[in-house]
Design a protein around this motif. Structure first.
Motif, PDB file in Angstrom:
ATOM      1  N   ARG A  74       0.827  -1.202   0.000  1.00 22.54           N
ATOM      2  CA  ARG A  74       0.000   0.000   0.000  1.00 22.54           C
ATOM      3  C   ARG A  74       0.865   1.257   0.000  1.00 22.54           C
ATOM      4  NH1 ARG A  74      -3.115  -0.814   4.916  1.00 22.54           N
ATOM      5  NH2 ARG A  74      -2.638  -3.000   4.968  1.00 22.54           N
ATOM      6  N   LEU A  75       2.002   1.200   0.680  1.00 25.66           N
ATOM      7  CA  LEU A  75       2.915   2.343   0.704  1.00 25.66           C
ATOM      8  C   LEU A  75       3.482   2.601  -0.688  1.00 25.66           C
ATOM      9  CD1 LEU A  75       4.349   4.425   2.499  1.00 25.66           C
ATOM     10  CD2 LEU A  75       6.147   2.730   2.831  1.00 25.66           C
ATOM     11  N   ASP A  76       3.875   1.539  -1.390  1.00 25.52           N
ATOM     12  CA  ASP A  76       4.370   1.701  -2.760  1.00 25.52           C
ATOM     13  C   ASP A  76       3.290   2.282  -3.666  1.00 25.52           C
ATOM     14  OD1 ASP A  76       6.833   0.705  -2.064  1.00 25.52           O
ATOM     15  OD2 ASP A  76       6.410  -1.334  -2.754  1.00 25.52           O
ATOM     16  N   GLU A  77       2.065   1.821  -3.506  1.00 26.16           N
ATOM     17  CA  GLU A  77       0.960   2.335  -4.322  1.00 26.16           C
ATOM     18  C   GLU A  77       0.709   3.813  -4.019  1.00 26.16           C
ATOM     19  OE1 GLU A  77      -2.201   2.540  -7.047  1.00 26.16           O
ATOM     20  OE2 GLU A  77      -0.506   1.183  -6.838  1.00 26.16           O
ATOM     21  N   THR A  78       0.797   4.190  -2.753  1.00 27.60           N
ATOM     22  CA  THR A  78       0.602   5.590  -2.371  1.00 27.60           C
ATOM     23  C   THR A  78       1.692   6.463  -2.980  1.00 27.60           C
ATOM     24  OG1 THR A  78      -0.429   4.895  -0.312  1.00 27.60           O
ATOM     25  CG2 THR A  78       0.360   7.162  -0.415  1.00 27.60           C
ATOM     26  N   ARG A  79       2.934   5.989  -2.915  1.00 24.81           N
ATOM     27  CA  ARG A  79       4.035   6.746  -3.533  1.00 24.81           C
ATOM     28  C   ARG A  79       3.820   6.902  -5.032  1.00 24.81           C
ATOM     29  NH1 ARG A  79       8.692   3.727  -0.304  1.00 24.81           N
ATOM     30  NH2 ARG A  79       8.716   5.035   1.539  1.00 24.81           N
ATOM     31  N   ARG A  80       3.369   5.829  -5.679  1.00 26.73           N
ATOM     32  CA  ARG A  80       3.122   5.885  -7.109  1.00 26.73           C
ATOM     33  C   ARG A  80       2.042   6.917  -7.427  1.00 26.73           C
ATOM     34  NH1 ARG A  80      -0.242   4.720 -10.701  1.00 26.73           N
ATOM     35  NH2 ARG A  80      -1.705   3.626  -9.370  1.00 26.73           N
ATOM     36  N   PHE A  85       1.194   9.573  -5.622  1.00 26.48           N
ATOM     37  CA  PHE A  85       1.678  10.939  -5.387  1.00 26.48           C
ATOM     38  C   PHE A  85       2.651  11.402  -6.464  1.00 26.48           C
ATOM     39  CE2 PHE A  85       0.290  10.715  -0.851  1.00 26.48           C
ATOM     40  CZ  PHE A  85      -0.502  11.839  -0.903  1.00 26.48           C
ATOM     41  N   SER A  86       3.313  10.474  -7.143  1.00 25.37           N
ATOM     42  CA  SER A  86       4.245  10.877  -8.199  1.00 25.37           C
ATOM     43  C   SER A  86       3.543  11.084  -9.538  1.00 25.37           C
ATOM     44  CB  SER A  86       5.356   9.836  -8.354  1.00 25.37           C
ATOM     45  OG  SER A  86       4.829   8.616  -8.817  1.00 25.37           O
ATOM     46  N   ASP A  87       2.271  10.786  -9.622  1.00 21.30           N
ATOM     47  CA  ASP A  87       1.488  10.987 -10.851  1.00 21.30           C
ATOM     48  C   ASP A  87       1.417  12.494 -11.142  1.00 21.30           C
ATOM     49  OD1 ASP A  87      -0.306  11.013 -12.921  1.00 21.30           O
ATOM     50  OD2 ASP A  87      -1.927  10.025 -11.839  1.00 21.30           O
ATOM     51  N   GLN A 121       0.257  15.702  -8.767  1.00 25.37           N
ATOM     52  CA  GLN A 121       1.206  16.777  -8.460  1.00 25.37           C
ATOM     53  C   GLN A 121       0.626  18.142  -8.829  1.00 25.37           C
ATOM     54  OE1 GLN A 121       4.252  16.776  -6.980  1.00 25.37           O
ATOM     55  NE2 GLN A 121       3.901  14.615  -6.513  1.00 25.37           N
TER      56      GLN A 121
END
Length: 140
Positions: free
Chosen positions: A113-119, A121-123, A127
């Motif tokens: 879930r953390l990796d998905e959240t980072r992904r 936020f980088s969209d 941004q």
């Protein structure tokens, strides 16, 4: 004065959190020291991320993840499930509870879930929206 004995909140009680943390620490120590008599389990490096208990403290769900992807998570869960009775017996000696909780092992999906959240936020779209929101806040 209220007649309600317990809070009506949906979250876990302080007792549930406290017992879950004691189980988590104790189980982590057992696995780290290799005190379970299963060579397959002792070869695995397993992290215990969280333990959540039911309201009556009779069932504890243990969320685990093998470190660095050393073994598949299903294999680690199967090894822990095979040794559930020995683990429960050793935990009973450490816990000051009337009943030792039944242990259920599940995969810890927090990191996914953390990796998905980072992904997310980088969209670039996200941004742009975040930048627009911070600009609106600065104008006020």
């Amino acid at each position: 004065m209220s007649n309600k004995r317990f809070s009506s909140g949906g979250g876990p009680s302080q007792r549930q959190l406290r017992v879950g943390e004691v189980i988590r620490r104790t189980l982590s120590d057992l696995l780290y020291r290799g005190e379970i008599h299963d060579p397959d389990l002792n070869r695995m490096s397993i992290t215990v991320g969280e333990v959540s208990c039911t309201a009556d403290l009779k069932v504890a769900t243990v969320y685990i993840m093998p470190l660095m992807g050393s073994v598949p998570v299903e294999e680690a869960i199967a090894a822990l499930a095979r040794n559930k009775s020995e683990i429960r017996y050793r935990l009973t000696g450490e816990l000051a509870l009337k009943h030792s909780p039944e242990l259920r092992f599940r995969a810890d999906e927090t990191f996914d879930r953390l990796d998905e959240t980072r992904r997310l936020f980088s969209d670039p779209t996200v941004q742009r929206d975040l930048a627009a929101r911070s600009d609106d806040a600065e104008e006020e």
